[in-house]
Design a protein around this motif. Structure first.
Motif, PDB file in Angstrom:
ATOM      1  N   ALA A 398      10.408 -37.791  -9.912  1.00  0.00           N
ATOM      2  CA  ALA A 398      10.688 -39.436  -9.939  1.00  0.00           C
ATOM      3  C   ALA A 398      10.914 -39.416  -8.444  1.00  0.00           C
ATOM      4  CB  ALA A 398      11.508 -39.883 -10.668  1.00  0.00           C
ATOM      5  N   GLU A 399      10.081 -40.356  -7.769  1.00  0.00           N
ATOM      6  CA  GLU A 399      10.300 -40.694  -6.280  1.00  0.00           C
ATOM      7  C   GLU A 399      11.974 -41.117  -6.083  1.00  0.00           C
ATOM      8  OE1 GLU A 399       7.767 -42.588  -2.518  1.00  0.00           O
ATOM      9  OE2 GLU A 399       7.324 -43.248  -4.623  1.00  0.00           O
ATOM     10  N   GLU A 400      12.331 -40.607  -4.927  1.00  0.00           N
ATOM     11  CA  GLU A 400      13.675 -40.882  -4.689  1.00  0.00           C
ATOM     12  C   GLU A 400      14.871 -40.234  -5.693  1.00  0.00           C
ATOM     13  OE1 GLU A 400      14.356 -41.557  -1.866  1.00  0.00           O
ATOM     14  OE2 GLU A 400      12.508 -42.212  -1.162  1.00  0.00           O
ATOM     15  N   LYS A 401      14.407 -39.508  -6.736  1.00  0.00           N
ATOM     16  CA  LYS A 401      15.431 -39.201  -7.686  1.00  0.00           C
ATOM     17  C   LYS A 401      15.385 -37.583  -7.923  1.00  0.00           C
ATOM     18  CE  LYS A 401      15.430 -43.193 -10.779  1.00  0.00           C
ATOM     19  NZ  LYS A 401      15.178 -43.722 -12.029  1.00  0.00           N
ATOM     20  N   GLY A 402      14.251 -36.848  -7.513  1.00  0.00           N
ATOM     21  CA  GLY A 402      14.303 -35.525  -7.391  1.00  0.00           C
ATOM     22  C   GLY A 402      13.024 -35.036  -8.423  1.00  0.00           C
ATOM     23  N   SER A 403      13.063 -33.692  -8.164  1.00  0.00           N
ATOM     24  CA  SER A 403      12.104 -32.801  -8.926  1.00  0.00           C
ATOM     25  C   SER A 403      12.544 -31.599  -9.670  1.00  0.00           C
ATOM     26  CB  SER A 403      10.812 -32.659  -7.975  1.00  0.00           C
ATOM     27  OG  SER A 403      10.124 -33.585  -7.315  1.00  0.00           O
ATOM     28  N   THR A 404      11.994 -31.261 -10.944  1.00  0.00           N
ATOM     29  CA  THR A 404      12.290 -30.147 -11.550  1.00  0.00           C
ATOM     30  C   THR A 404      10.534 -29.411 -11.817  1.00  0.00           C
ATOM     31  OG1 THR A 404      13.796 -31.105 -12.796  1.00  0.00           O
ATOM     32  CG2 THR A 404      12.791 -29.043 -13.901  1.00  0.00           C
ATOM     33  N   PHE A 405      10.697 -28.204 -11.328  1.00  0.00           N
ATOM     34  CA  PHE A 405       9.784 -27.289 -11.411  1.00  0.00           C
ATOM     35  C   PHE A 405       9.896 -26.367 -12.227  1.00  0.00           C
ATOM     36  CE2 PHE A 405       8.052 -29.538  -7.705  1.00  0.00           C
ATOM     37  CZ  PHE A 405       6.810 -29.458  -7.529  1.00  0.00           C
ATOM     38  N   VAL A 406       8.998 -25.846 -13.114  1.00  0.00           N
ATOM     39  CA  VAL A 406       9.092 -24.988 -14.298  1.00  0.00           C
ATOM     40  C   VAL A 406       7.998 -23.963 -14.199  1.00  0.00           C
ATOM     41  CG1 VAL A 406       9.126 -24.659 -16.818  1.00  0.00           C
ATOM     42  CG2 VAL A 406      10.237 -26.811 -15.802  1.00  0.00           C
ATOM     43  N   ILE A 407       8.450 -22.583 -14.204  1.00  0.00           N
ATOM     44  CA  ILE A 407       7.561 -21.616 -14.156  1.00  0.00           C
ATOM     45  C   ILE A 407       7.754 -20.880 -15.650  1.00  0.00           C
ATOM     46  CG2 ILE A 407       7.232 -19.136 -13.317  1.00  0.00           C
ATOM     47  CD1 ILE A 407       7.814 -20.455 -10.679  1.00  0.00           C
ATOM     48  N   LYS A 408       6.910 -20.600 -15.932  1.00  0.00           N
ATOM     49  CA  LYS A 408       6.710 -19.443 -17.485  1.00  0.00           C
ATOM     50  C   LYS A 408       5.811 -18.363 -17.323  1.00  0.00           C
ATOM     51  CE  LYS A 408       7.904 -23.237 -20.738  1.00  0.00           C
ATOM     52  NZ  LYS A 408       7.463 -23.967 -21.994  1.00  0.00           N
ATOM     53  N   ILE A 409       6.219 -17.256 -17.595  1.00  0.00           N
ATOM     54  CA  ILE A 409       5.640 -16.034 -17.158  1.00  0.00           C
ATOM     55  C   ILE A 409       5.824 -15.091 -18.532  1.00  0.00           C
ATOM     56  CG2 ILE A 409       7.277 -15.077 -15.735  1.00  0.00           C
ATOM     57  CD1 ILE A 409       4.995 -14.073 -14.091  1.00  0.00           C
ATOM     58  N   PRO A 410       5.074 -14.269 -18.923  1.00  0.00           N
ATOM     59  CA  PRO A 410       5.202 -13.491 -19.946  1.00  0.00           C
ATOM     60  C   PRO A 410       6.253 -12.160 -19.599  1.00  0.00           C
ATOM     61  CG  PRO A 410       2.920 -13.678 -19.803  1.00  0.00           C
ATOM     62  CD  PRO A 410       3.608 -14.434 -18.915  1.00  0.00           C
ATOM     63  N   ASN A 411       6.925 -11.829 -20.533  1.00  0.00           N
ATOM     64  CA  ASN A 411       8.108 -10.720 -19.901  1.00  0.00           C
ATOM     65  C   ASN A 411       7.449  -9.446 -19.786  1.00  0.00           C
ATOM     66  OD1 ASN A 411       9.949 -12.415 -20.857  1.00  0.00           O
ATOM     67  ND2 ASN A 411      10.375 -11.986 -22.909  1.00  0.00           N
ATOM     68  N   LYS A 412       6.160  -9.242 -20.210  1.00  0.00           N
ATOM     69  CA  LYS A 412       5.585  -8.030 -20.105  1.00  0.00           C
ATOM     70  C   LYS A 412       4.112  -8.375 -19.798  1.00  0.00           C
ATOM     71  CE  LYS A 412       4.453  -3.449 -21.964  1.00  0.00           C
ATOM     72  NZ  LYS A 412       4.528  -2.446 -23.290  1.00  0.00           N
ATOM     73  N   ALA A 413       3.613  -7.854 -18.383  1.00  0.00           N
ATOM     74  CA  ALA A 413       2.305  -8.186 -18.069  1.00  0.00           C
ATOM     75  C   ALA A 413       1.171  -7.241 -18.728  1.00  0.00           C
ATOM     76  CB  ALA A 413       2.217  -7.688 -16.593  1.00  0.00           C
ATOM     77  N   LYS A 414       0.177  -7.719 -18.976  1.00  0.00           N
ATOM     78  CA  LYS A 414      -1.142  -7.370 -19.719  1.00  0.00           C
ATOM     79  C   LYS A 414      -1.669  -6.618 -18.506  1.00  0.00           C
ATOM     80  CE  LYS A 414      -1.694 -10.433 -23.245  1.00  0.00           C
ATOM     81  NZ  LYS A 414      -2.601 -11.452 -24.165  1.00  0.00           N
ATOM     82  N   GLU A 415      -1.693  -5.135 -18.724  1.00  0.00           N
ATOM     83  CA  GLU A 415      -2.534  -4.319 -17.528  1.00  0.00           C
ATOM     84  C   GLU A 415      -3.963  -4.275 -17.667  1.00  0.00           C
ATOM     85  OE1 GLU A 415       0.082  -1.376 -15.558  1.00  0.00           O
ATOM     86  OE2 GLU A 415       1.271  -1.560 -17.451  1.00  0.00           O
TER      87      GLU A 415
END
Length: 415
Positions: A398-415
Protein backbone atom coordinates in the motif's frame (compact mmCIF):
# COMPACT_ATOMS: atom_id res chain seq x y z
CA UNK A 1 -86.48 -69.22 -85.96
CA UNK A 2 -85.57 -68.41 -82.29
CA UNK A 3 -82.06 -67.55 -83.35
CA UNK A 4 -83.36 -64.97 -85.76
CA UNK A 5 -85.75 -63.51 -83.21
CA UNK A 6 -82.95 -63.24 -80.62
CA UNK A 7 -80.72 -61.50 -83.11
CA UNK A 8 -83.47 -59.03 -83.91
CA UNK A 9 -83.81 -58.25 -80.21
CA UNK A 10 -80.05 -57.77 -79.82
CA UNK A 11 -79.83 -55.56 -82.90
CA UNK A 12 -82.36 -53.23 -81.32
CA UNK A 13 -80.39 -53.22 -78.04
CA UNK A 14 -76.80 -52.60 -79.12
CA UNK A 15 -76.19 -51.99 -82.81
CA UNK A 16 -75.75 -48.28 -82.24
CA UNK A 17 -73.36 -48.73 -79.27
CA UNK A 18 -69.79 -47.52 -79.98
CA UNK A 19 -68.18 -50.14 -77.71
CA UNK A 20 -67.80 -53.68 -78.93
CA UNK A 21 -70.77 -55.79 -77.84
CA UNK A 22 -70.68 -59.58 -77.97
CA UNK A 23 -73.42 -61.93 -76.77
CA UNK A 24 -72.80 -65.61 -76.08
CA UNK A 25 -75.12 -68.40 -75.02
CA UNK A 26 -74.51 -70.78 -72.17
CA UNK A 27 -72.28 -72.91 -74.44
CA UNK A 28 -70.10 -69.83 -75.03
CA UNK A 29 -70.99 -69.60 -78.71
CA UNK A 30 -71.42 -66.12 -80.10
CA UNK A 31 -75.03 -65.38 -81.00
CA UNK A 32 -74.64 -61.68 -81.69
CA UNK A 33 -71.89 -59.09 -82.20
CA UNK A 34 -72.20 -55.47 -83.20
CA UNK A 35 -70.17 -53.84 -85.91
CA UNK A 36 -67.77 -52.23 -83.40
CA UNK A 37 -66.89 -55.68 -82.02
CA UNK A 38 -66.38 -57.19 -85.49
CA UNK A 39 -64.16 -54.29 -86.50
CA UNK A 40 -62.21 -54.52 -83.24
CA UNK A 41 -61.39 -58.21 -83.77
CA UNK A 42 -60.91 -57.95 -87.56
CA UNK A 43 -64.16 -59.60 -88.71
CA UNK A 44 -66.96 -58.44 -91.02
CA UNK A 45 -70.44 -59.42 -92.14
CA UNK A 46 -71.45 -61.50 -89.15
CA UNK A 47 -68.31 -63.68 -89.39
CA UNK A 48 -68.33 -64.06 -85.61
CA UNK A 49 -71.86 -65.49 -85.34
CA UNK A 50 -71.81 -69.13 -84.31
CA UNK A 51 -68.11 -69.15 -83.40
CA UNK A 52 -66.94 -70.22 -79.96
CA UNK A 53 -65.81 -67.42 -77.69
CA UNK A 54 -62.31 -68.97 -77.57
CA UNK A 55 -61.88 -67.59 -81.08
CA UNK A 56 -61.50 -64.14 -79.51
CA UNK A 57 -59.23 -65.28 -76.66
CA UNK A 58 -55.46 -65.66 -77.15
CA UNK A 59 -54.31 -69.29 -76.76
CA UNK A 60 -52.23 -68.73 -73.57
CA UNK A 61 -55.37 -67.54 -71.72
CA UNK A 62 -57.92 -70.11 -72.95
CA UNK A 63 -57.13 -72.80 -70.34
CA UNK A 64 -58.39 -70.72 -67.39
CA UNK A 65 -61.20 -69.02 -69.23
CA UNK A 66 -63.82 -71.81 -68.88
CA UNK A 67 -63.59 -71.83 -65.05
CA UNK A 68 -64.13 -68.07 -64.95
CA UNK A 69 -67.22 -68.39 -67.19
CA UNK A 70 -68.67 -71.20 -65.07
CA UNK A 71 -68.29 -69.12 -61.93
CA UNK A 72 -69.93 -66.15 -63.54
CA UNK A 73 -72.91 -68.21 -64.82
CA UNK A 74 -73.56 -69.54 -61.33
CA UNK A 75 -73.54 -66.08 -59.73
CA UNK A 76 -75.44 -64.34 -62.54
CA UNK A 77 -74.21 -60.92 -61.44
CA UNK A 78 -73.00 -58.02 -63.51
CA UNK A 79 -69.25 -57.50 -63.10
CA UNK A 80 -66.04 -56.25 -64.64
CA UNK A 81 -63.83 -58.92 -66.22
CA UNK A 82 -60.19 -59.30 -65.36
CA UNK A 83 -60.23 -57.02 -62.34
CA UNK A 84 -56.73 -56.88 -60.98
CA UNK A 85 -55.21 -58.54 -64.06
CA UNK A 86 -54.64 -57.72 -67.73
CA UNK A 87 -57.07 -58.97 -70.41
CA UNK A 88 -56.19 -59.56 -74.06
CA UNK A 89 -58.24 -60.21 -77.18
CA UNK A 90 -57.21 -62.29 -80.20
CA UNK A 91 -57.37 -60.42 -83.53
CA UNK A 92 -58.22 -62.35 -86.67
CA UNK A 93 -54.69 -61.74 -87.97
CA UNK A 94 -53.29 -63.63 -84.94
CA UNK A 95 -52.09 -60.63 -82.96
CA UNK A 96 -53.20 -59.89 -79.41
CA UNK A 97 -54.34 -56.53 -78.05
CA UNK A 98 -55.33 -55.34 -74.58
CA UNK A 99 -59.02 -55.00 -73.76
CA UNK A 100 -61.41 -54.18 -70.97
CA UNK A 101 -64.67 -56.12 -70.68
CA UNK A 102 -67.80 -55.84 -68.62
CA UNK A 103 -70.14 -58.87 -68.32
CA UNK A 104 -73.91 -58.65 -68.04
CA UNK A 105 -76.16 -61.74 -67.64
CA UNK A 106 -79.38 -61.78 -69.71
CA UNK A 107 -82.45 -64.03 -70.06
CA UNK A 108 -84.45 -63.99 -73.26
CA UNK A 109 -87.28 -66.43 -73.95
CA UNK A 110 -86.17 -68.50 -71.00
CA UNK A 111 -82.63 -68.86 -72.30
CA UNK A 112 -79.51 -67.58 -70.47
CA UNK A 113 -77.10 -65.31 -72.29
CA UNK A 114 -74.10 -63.18 -71.41
CA UNK A 115 -73.47 -59.83 -72.99
CA UNK A 116 -69.90 -58.54 -72.97
CA UNK A 117 -69.03 -54.87 -73.53
CA UNK A 118 -65.49 -54.86 -74.90
CA UNK A 119 -63.21 -51.83 -75.25
CA UNK A 120 -59.91 -51.83 -77.14
CA UNK A 121 -57.47 -50.11 -74.76
CA UNK A 122 -54.39 -50.42 -76.98
CA UNK A 123 -54.01 -46.66 -77.26
CA UNK A 124 -54.55 -46.14 -73.54
CA UNK A 125 -52.24 -49.05 -72.72
CA UNK A 126 -49.59 -47.59 -74.97
CA UNK A 127 -50.03 -44.23 -73.28
CA UNK A 128 -49.80 -45.90 -69.88
CA UNK A 129 -46.66 -47.71 -70.95
CA UNK A 130 -45.22 -44.49 -72.32
CA UNK A 131 -46.21 -42.73 -69.10
CA UNK A 132 -44.67 -45.54 -67.08
CA UNK A 133 -41.53 -45.32 -69.17
CA UNK A 134 -41.50 -41.57 -68.61
CA UNK A 135 -41.94 -42.18 -64.89
CA UNK A 136 -39.17 -44.78 -64.97
CA UNK A 137 -36.95 -42.38 -66.89
CA UNK A 138 -37.81 -39.61 -64.45
CA UNK A 139 -37.04 -41.92 -61.55
CA UNK A 140 -33.72 -42.88 -63.14
CA UNK A 141 -32.95 -39.21 -63.65
CA UNK A 142 -33.97 -38.44 -60.06
CA UNK A 143 -31.72 -41.25 -58.82
CA UNK A 144 -28.89 -40.07 -61.04
CA UNK A 145 -29.45 -36.47 -59.99
CA UNK A 146 -29.63 -37.52 -56.35
CA UNK A 147 -26.33 -39.32 -56.75
CA UNK A 148 -24.86 -36.24 -58.41
CA UNK A 149 -26.23 -34.07 -55.62
CA UNK A 150 -24.82 -36.48 -53.04
CA UNK A 151 -21.46 -36.28 -54.75
CA UNK A 152 -21.79 -32.51 -54.90
CA UNK A 153 -22.71 -32.41 -51.20
CA UNK A 154 -19.68 -34.56 -50.38
CA UNK A 155 -17.51 -32.30 -52.53
CA UNK A 156 -18.96 -29.28 -50.73
CA UNK A 157 -18.27 -30.94 -47.38
CA UNK A 158 -14.68 -31.58 -48.43
CA UNK A 159 -14.44 -28.04 -49.78
CA UNK A 160 -15.83 -26.68 -46.50
CA UNK A 161 -13.41 -28.83 -44.53
CA UNK A 162 -10.53 -27.58 -46.67
CA UNK A 163 -11.85 -24.04 -46.28
CA UNK A 164 -12.08 -24.47 -42.50
CA UNK A 165 -8.55 -25.87 -42.44
CA UNK A 166 -7.36 -22.97 -44.60
CA UNK A 167 -9.15 -20.45 -42.37
CA UNK A 168 -7.60 -22.09 -39.30
CA UNK A 169 -4.17 -21.94 -40.93
CA UNK A 170 -4.73 -18.28 -41.75
CA UNK A 171 -5.85 -17.57 -38.20
CA UNK A 172 -2.78 -19.38 -36.87
CA UNK A 173 -0.57 -17.48 -39.31
CA UNK A 174 -2.19 -14.19 -38.28
CA UNK A 175 -1.75 -15.10 -34.62
CA UNK A 176 1.89 -15.93 -35.27
CA UNK A 177 2.37 -12.63 -37.07
CA UNK A 178 0.52 -10.82 -34.31
CA UNK A 179 2.59 -12.57 -31.64
CA UNK A 180 5.76 -11.87 -33.58
CA UNK A 181 4.83 -8.19 -33.86
CA UNK A 182 3.94 -8.14 -30.19
CA UNK A 183 7.25 -9.76 -29.27
CA UNK A 184 9.08 -7.37 -31.58
CA UNK A 185 7.36 -4.43 -29.90
CA UNK A 186 8.19 -5.86 -26.47
CA UNK A 187 11.78 -6.37 -27.61
CA UNK A 188 11.97 -2.78 -28.87
CA UNK A 189 10.52 -1.57 -25.58
CA UNK A 190 13.08 -3.66 -23.69
CA UNK A 191 15.89 -2.27 -25.85
CA UNK A 192 14.68 1.27 -25.18
CA UNK A 193 14.48 0.62 -21.45
CA UNK A 194 17.87 -1.11 -21.53
CA UNK A 195 19.54 1.80 -23.30
CA UNK A 196 17.92 4.23 -20.87
CA UNK A 197 19.09 2.04 -17.98
CA UNK A 198 22.65 1.80 -19.26
CA UNK A 199 22.71 5.52 -19.95
CA UNK A 200 21.56 6.38 -16.44
CA UNK A 201 22.72 3.57 -14.18
CA UNK A 202 26.19 3.31 -15.69
CA UNK A 203 26.81 6.96 -16.40
CA UNK A 204 26.07 8.17 -12.88
CA UNK A 205 28.40 5.73 -11.03
CA UNK A 206 31.15 6.20 -13.62
CA UNK A 207 30.92 9.97 -13.20
CA UNK A 208 31.18 9.53 -9.44
CA UNK A 209 34.22 7.24 -9.83
CA UNK A 210 35.88 9.71 -12.19
CA UNK A 211 35.22 12.65 -9.82
CA UNK A 212 36.52 10.77 -6.77
CA UNK A 213 39.63 9.64 -8.68
CA UNK A 214 40.37 13.24 -9.69
CA UNK A 215 39.91 14.49 -6.10
CA UNK A 216 42.13 11.74 -4.70
CA UNK A 217 45.05 13.12 -6.66
CA UNK A 218 44.65 16.46 -4.85
CA UNK A 219 44.66 15.05 -1.32
CA UNK A 220 48.38 14.41 -0.87
CA UNK A 221 48.95 15.56 2.70
CA UNK A 222 48.89 13.11 5.59
CA UNK A 223 46.17 15.03 7.43
CA UNK A 224 43.90 14.60 4.38
CA UNK A 225 43.72 10.81 4.82
CA UNK A 226 40.07 10.93 5.93
CA UNK A 227 39.13 12.64 2.67
CA UNK A 228 41.13 10.09 0.72
CA UNK A 229 39.37 7.24 2.54
CA UNK A 230 35.99 8.82 1.80
CA UNK A 231 36.62 8.91 -1.96
CA UNK A 232 38.16 5.44 -1.97
CA UNK A 233 34.95 4.18 -0.36
CA UNK A 234 32.88 6.01 -2.98
CA UNK A 235 34.91 4.38 -5.75
CA UNK A 236 34.62 0.97 -4.09
CA UNK A 237 30.86 1.28 -3.63
CA UNK A 238 30.34 2.47 -7.19
CA UNK A 239 32.45 -0.35 -8.61
CA UNK A 240 30.57 -2.84 -6.44
CA UNK A 241 27.25 -1.43 -7.70
CA UNK A 242 28.34 -1.66 -11.35
CA UNK A 243 29.59 -5.20 -10.76
CA UNK A 244 26.19 -6.17 -9.38
CA UNK A 245 24.46 -4.71 -12.47
CA UNK A 246 26.76 -6.67 -14.77
CA UNK A 247 26.06 -9.83 -12.78
CA UNK A 248 22.33 -9.20 -13.16
CA UNK A 249 22.73 -8.89 -16.94
CA UNK A 250 24.69 -12.12 -17.02
CA UNK A 251 21.97 -13.83 -14.98
CA UNK A 252 19.31 -12.66 -17.45
CA UNK A 253 21.30 -13.96 -20.39
CA UNK A 254 21.76 -17.36 -18.72
CA UNK A 255 18.08 -17.60 -17.76
CA UNK A 256 16.94 -16.75 -21.31
CA UNK A 257 19.27 -19.19 -23.02
CA UNK A 258 18.68 -21.96 -20.47
CA UNK A 259 22.37 -22.07 -19.60
CA UNK A 260 21.81 -21.53 -15.91
CA UNK A 261 22.74 -24.50 -13.74
CA UNK A 262 21.94 -25.01 -10.07
CA UNK A 263 24.15 -26.52 -7.39
CA UNK A 264 22.09 -28.16 -4.67
CA UNK A 265 23.34 -28.75 -1.15
CA UNK A 266 22.05 -29.07 2.37
CA UNK A 267 22.60 -25.89 4.41
CA UNK A 268 21.35 -24.13 7.55
CA UNK A 269 19.03 -21.18 7.06
CA UNK A 270 20.94 -19.18 9.68
CA UNK A 271 23.98 -19.22 7.39
CA UNK A 272 22.08 -17.56 4.55
CA UNK A 273 20.30 -15.07 6.82
CA UNK A 274 23.57 -14.06 8.53
CA UNK A 275 25.24 -13.46 5.15
CA UNK A 276 22.31 -11.40 3.84
CA UNK A 277 22.11 -9.24 6.99
CA UNK A 278 25.89 -8.75 7.06
CA UNK A 279 25.88 -7.37 3.51
CA UNK A 280 22.72 -5.35 4.18
CA UNK A 281 24.17 -3.63 7.24
CA UNK A 282 26.56 -1.71 5.00
CA UNK A 283 23.55 -0.27 3.11
CA UNK A 284 21.38 0.74 6.08
CA UNK A 285 20.25 4.34 6.28
CA UNK A 286 20.48 6.29 9.49
CA UNK A 287 18.27 4.76 12.16
CA UNK A 288 17.21 1.77 10.05
CA UNK A 289 17.26 -1.64 11.76
CA UNK A 290 16.77 -5.21 10.56
CA UNK A 291 14.74 -7.48 12.82
CA UNK A 292 16.31 -10.92 12.82
CA UNK A 293 13.91 -13.87 12.26
CA UNK A 294 12.98 -15.89 15.32
CA UNK A 295 13.18 -19.66 15.87
CA UNK A 296 15.22 -20.56 12.80
CA UNK A 297 18.00 -22.46 14.54
CA UNK A 298 18.05 -26.00 13.29
CA UNK A 299 16.15 -25.25 10.05
CA UNK A 300 17.73 -26.64 6.89
CA UNK A 301 17.12 -26.43 3.16
CA UNK A 302 18.27 -28.68 0.34
CA UNK A 303 18.45 -26.07 -2.42
CA UNK A 304 20.88 -23.88 -4.33
CA UNK A 305 22.28 -21.82 -1.44
CA UNK A 306 23.45 -18.93 -3.64
CA UNK A 307 20.02 -18.54 -5.27
CA UNK A 308 18.25 -18.51 -1.89
CA UNK A 309 20.74 -15.91 -0.65
CA UNK A 310 20.25 -13.88 -3.88
CA UNK A 311 16.45 -13.91 -3.52
CA UNK A 312 16.36 -13.01 0.17
CA UNK A 313 19.15 -10.43 -0.27
CA UNK A 314 17.27 -8.72 -3.11
CA UNK A 315 14.13 -8.32 -0.98
CA UNK A 316 16.08 -7.00 2.00
CA UNK A 317 18.10 -4.53 -0.13
CA UNK A 318 14.89 -3.26 -1.77
CA UNK A 319 13.31 -2.82 1.66
CA UNK A 320 16.28 -0.73 2.78
CA UNK A 321 16.35 1.29 -0.47
CA UNK A 322 12.64 2.15 -0.52
CA UNK A 323 12.19 2.70 3.25
CA UNK A 324 12.88 5.94 5.10
CA UNK A 325 15.43 6.52 7.85
CA UNK A 326 14.58 5.29 11.35
CA UNK A 327 12.38 2.46 10.05
CA UNK A 328 12.35 -1.28 10.69
CA UNK A 329 12.81 -4.09 8.17
CA UNK A 330 11.50 -7.39 9.54
CA UNK A 331 12.51 -10.84 8.32
CA UNK A 332 10.19 -13.75 9.18
CA UNK A 333 10.84 -17.38 8.29
CA UNK A 334 8.58 -20.42 8.84
CA UNK A 335 8.94 -23.98 7.69
CA UNK A 336 6.52 -26.92 7.49
CA UNK A 337 7.04 -30.44 6.17
CA UNK A 338 7.47 -29.37 2.54
CA UNK A 339 7.71 -25.57 2.17
CA UNK A 340 9.88 -22.84 3.63
CA UNK A 341 8.31 -19.35 3.65
CA UNK A 342 10.33 -16.10 3.81
CA UNK A 343 8.64 -12.76 4.53
CA UNK A 344 10.36 -9.37 4.28
CA UNK A 345 8.24 -6.59 5.74
CA UNK A 346 9.12 -2.88 5.44
CA UNK A 347 7.63 0.50 6.33
CA UNK A 348 8.60 2.12 3.05
CA UNK A 349 6.94 4.07 0.26
CA UNK A 350 4.97 1.08 -1.00
CA UNK A 351 3.97 0.32 -4.59
CA UNK A 352 1.14 2.26 -6.30
CA UNK A 353 -1.81 -0.03 -7.05
CA UNK A 354 -1.73 0.74 -10.79
CA UNK A 355 1.93 -0.44 -10.98
CA UNK A 356 1.60 -3.62 -8.95
CA UNK A 357 0.72 -6.00 -11.79
CA UNK A 358 3.92 -5.05 -13.63
CA UNK A 359 6.31 -5.12 -10.69
CA UNK A 360 7.97 -8.39 -11.80
CA UNK A 361 8.42 -7.23 -15.42
CA UNK A 362 11.99 -6.71 -16.52
CA UNK A 363 13.25 -3.10 -16.34
CA UNK A 364 9.94 -1.94 -14.82
CA UNK A 365 10.10 0.55 -12.00
CA UNK A 366 7.09 1.98 -10.20
CA UNK A 367 6.26 5.61 -10.70
CA UNK A 368 7.20 6.66 -7.17
CA UNK A 369 10.67 5.05 -7.41
CA UNK A 370 11.98 6.56 -10.65
CA UNK A 371 14.28 9.00 -8.85
CA UNK A 372 15.83 6.25 -6.72
CA UNK A 373 18.82 4.37 -8.10
CA UNK A 374 17.89 0.94 -9.47
CA UNK A 375 17.66 -1.21 -12.59
CA UNK A 376 14.25 -2.85 -12.32
CA UNK A 377 15.63 -6.30 -13.10
CA UNK A 378 16.28 -7.75 -9.64
CA UNK A 379 12.74 -8.97 -8.94
CA UNK A 380 12.47 -10.35 -12.47
CA UNK A 381 15.59 -12.45 -11.93
CA UNK A 382 14.41 -13.64 -8.51
CA UNK A 383 11.04 -14.70 -9.91
CA UNK A 384 12.65 -16.58 -12.80
CA UNK A 385 15.00 -18.49 -10.48
CA UNK A 386 12.19 -19.37 -8.06
CA UNK A 387 10.02 -20.64 -10.91
CA UNK A 388 12.87 -22.89 -12.03
CA UNK A 389 13.25 -24.23 -8.49
CA UNK A 390 9.52 -24.90 -7.99
CA UNK A 391 9.03 -21.84 -5.77
CA UNK A 392 7.05 -18.64 -6.05
CA UNK A 393 7.11 -15.00 -5.01
CA UNK A 394 4.20 -12.68 -4.18
CA UNK A 395 3.60 -9.43 -2.36
CA UNK A 396 1.08 -7.06 -0.84
CA UNK A 397 1.65 -3.33 -0.71
CA UNK A 398 0.00 0.00 0.00
CA UNK A 399 1.45 3.34 -1.00
CA UNK A 400 3.08 5.20 1.90
CA UNK A 401 2.38 2.25 4.22
CA UNK A 402 5.00 -0.30 3.19
CA UNK A 403 5.25 -3.68 1.48
CA UNK A 404 5.41 -7.35 2.40
CA UNK A 405 7.18 -9.70 -0.01
CA UNK A 406 6.75 -13.45 0.39
CA UNK A 407 8.93 -16.23 -1.01
CA UNK A 408 7.86 -19.87 -0.86
CA UNK A 409 10.32 -22.57 -1.85
CA UNK A 410 10.36 -26.36 -1.46
CA UNK A 411 12.48 -27.67 1.40
CA UNK A 412 14.02 -30.16 -0.97
CA UNK A 413 14.82 -29.37 -4.57
CA UNK A 414 13.92 -31.74 -7.39
CA UNK A 415 17.12 -32.56 -9.18
Amino acid sequence: MIFQNVKDVFNVLFEAVSEGVIVVDKTQHIVAANQSAESMFGYTDNDLIGKHLDTLIPKPYRANHQSHVDGFMKQQKKRQMGKGRDLYGAHKDGNSFPVEAGLNPLQINGEDYVMALVIDISVRKKQEEELQELNNELERKVIARTEQLSETVEELKLANQKRDIEIQKRIEAQNKISNALKKEKELNDLKTKFLSLVSHEFKTPLSGILTSAMLLSKYKLEEQQNRRDKHIKIITDKVHYLNNILNDFLSIEKLETGKVSYKFSNFMLTKVVDEVIYNANMLLKEGQVIKYPENIDGLFLYQDEKIVELALGNLVHNAIKYSPEHSEISIQITQDESITTFKVIDEGMGIPEKDQEQIFNRYFRSENALLIQGTGIGLNIVKSHLNNLGGEISFSSAEEKGSTFVIKIPNKAKE
